[in-house]
Design an enzyme around this catalytic site. Structure first.
Site, short mmCIF file in Angstrom:
data_model
loop_
_atom_site.label_atom_id
_atom_site.label_comp_id
_atom_site.label_asym_id
_atom_site.label_seq_id
_atom_site.Cartn_x
_atom_site.Cartn_y
_atom_site.Cartn_z
N SER A 225 159.71 89.24 -25.41
CA SER A 225 158.99 89.64 -23.87
C SER A 225 159.63 90.95 -23.51
O SER A 225 160.48 91.56 -23.95
CB SER A 225 159.02 88.41 -22.89
OG SER A 225 160.63 88.42 -22.74
N LYS A 226 158.99 91.32 -22.44
CA LYS A 226 159.42 92.51 -21.57
C LYS A 226 160.74 92.47 -21.32
O LYS A 226 161.37 93.64 -21.05
CB LYS A 226 158.64 92.81 -20.46
CG LYS A 226 158.41 94.18 -20.06
CD LYS A 226 157.60 94.22 -18.89
CE LYS A 226 157.44 95.73 -18.51
NZ LYS A 226 156.89 96.68 -19.51
#
Length: 444
Positions: A225-226
């Site tokens: 994910s980010k």
């Protein structure tokens, strides 16, 4: 072999999607096959032209071309309607007004693990009829067989009451019509596959081979994910990564290649990638390793090519001299300006660097001596600069911290720069002396 990459244009192309696109591209190119690009745009609210362009922009930057498309799923509405009618006419599908509450009530009566079976009506959504007996087996080219008992599968909705089709039906029809032989996609789609196989079976058509790629995780073992860094292709580009390095690194994530080797050309990747070699386990995307590989690619570029890329990246011209002396110290294009921008924009103002450097006893004397030595130096070359500054160390029993670091801070405004001798030579005598004079006025 005919494969497809079929993104939903609901946002940027994430790294997992980029790997799926790359694997399909490599499989097509390595087998002499074809790659179809299909835009699955049935989510009309999120499937905007801007999001479509983000996908295409990412693929173009990665230099992944396609042989057919882009084909927009919504353009196949007439064909979808035709196939729906075929299933209704054959009794493999039926209309029903059953709601979510009706499904829950049915399961309360028959058991939570019992697949919902509706009663045919004259109106409502269209559901595919799942046999009560038997099983659907997904013969996965990566994961092996996955068995789904029909008794547990709900009759899936394949079209809304207005006739607009849902994903699992549309994608099966589109794959069928495109002649796709292999569907290679993320394992998050595995639960969709038996529903699509049931569509093929109901139509009496042969299904493609399915292969579900393991998901990407971050170094902490959690789904990528980010929080692990760049999440999309555009973010990687904006952070100064090279497309060839991104392709090289992403291709290795689960490919089952020689773990002792990290650099491959795209031609080698296409020759080596095989579905049966791909790992079943999640692969780890580690941006530190990507930076390492990117640095290798970057340093192997000819100076003129690297300069062109950096000038395009920074929007500045005349960078060649600074590129030549900086290339060994950078791993991404974005590393260049923080390292070498002082050549063009003047010294920075790293207060901590000034305080620490000129807090050393003798550093101010060293800077004054350097100024005098450089002001009359002939010729003013890297070699003569080095000889002059090293000569000051020997003549005065000084250390580099008494001369080299004060000169660096005077020129760059920080303690980070390319080699000090190269930097002085590149700036030239006049600018070097001018900056040293300004530094002396500041700290003297």
């Amino acid at each position: 072999m005919k494969v497809r990459f079929a993104p939903s244009p609901t946002g940027a192309l994430h790294i997992g999607g980029a790997r799926t696109a790359l694997y399909n591209w490599l499989l097509a190119r390595g087998s002499g096959g074809r790659l179809v690009l299909r835009i699955e745009d049935t989510d009309r609210e999120r499937s905007t032209p801007e999001n479509v362009e983000q996908i295409l922009d990412a693929l173009r930057w990665l230099e992944l071309d396609w042989d057919e498309g882009p084909i927009f799923q919504t353009a196949n509405a007439a064909r979808h309607a035709e196939a729906l009618q075929q299933l209704l006419d054959s009794g493999h599908a039926y209309r029903t007004t059953a709601t979510g509450d009706d499904v829950r009530a049915w399961k309360a009566e028959h058991g939570d693990d019992r697949g919902f079976r509706g009663t045919p009506q004259d109106e409502g959504a269209i559901r595919l009829r799942v046999p009560d007996e038997g099983e659907t087996v997904v013969h996965d080219a990566i994961r092996g067989d996955a068995i789904f008992q029909h008794v547990h599968i709900d009759d899936p909705v394949i079209a809304r009451a207005d006739g607009s089709v849902l994903y699992n039906f549309a994608v099966a029809i589109d794959d069928l019509d495109a002649g796709v032989t292999h569907v290679v996609r993320g394992e998050d789609h595995l639960s969709n596959t038996p529903k699509q196989l049931l569509v093929f079976e109901a139509l009496g058509e042969r299904a493609p081979v399915y292969a579900h790629l393991p998901l990407l995780h971050g170094p902490d073992g959690k789904k990528l994910s980010k929080r692990h860094g760049a999440a999309s292709v555009q973010e990687l580009r904006d952070q100064g990564y090279l497309p060839e390095a991104v392709n090289n690194y992403v291709a290795l994530l689960g490919a089952g290649f020689d773990p002792e080797r990290e650099l491959f050309t795209v031609q080698e990747l296409a020759e080596l990638l095989r579905l049966e070699r791909i790992s079943k386990s999640p692969a780890v995307f580690d941006e530190r390793k990507l930076r390492h590989i990117n640095g290798i690619y970057l340093r192997e570029l000819p100076v003129d090519e690297l300069t062109a890329r950096l000038e395009a990246f920074t929007g500045r011209g005349g960078l060649r001299g600074a590129v030549e002396i900086s290339r060994e110290k950078i791993q991404t294009l974005a590393d260049f300006w923080p390292l070498a921008g002082f050549f063009f924009d003047g010294p920075g103002d790293d207060e901590r660097a000034w305080t620490k450097t000129f807090g050393v006893e003798g550093s101010l004397d060293g800077l004054r001596a350097a100024r005098e030595a450089l002001a009359t130096l002939e010729p003013f070359t890297q070699e003569s600069v080095e000889a002059a500054l090293r000569g000051l160390l020997e003549a005065n029993d000084w250390k580099p911290k008494h001369v080299f670091q004060p000169v660096r801070v005077a020129l760059a405004g920080t303690t980070i720069s390319p080699g000090i001798f190269e930097s002085v030579a590149l700036l030239g005598r006049e600018e070097t002396v001018r900056r040293i004079d300004a530094a002396l006025a500041r700290v003297g």
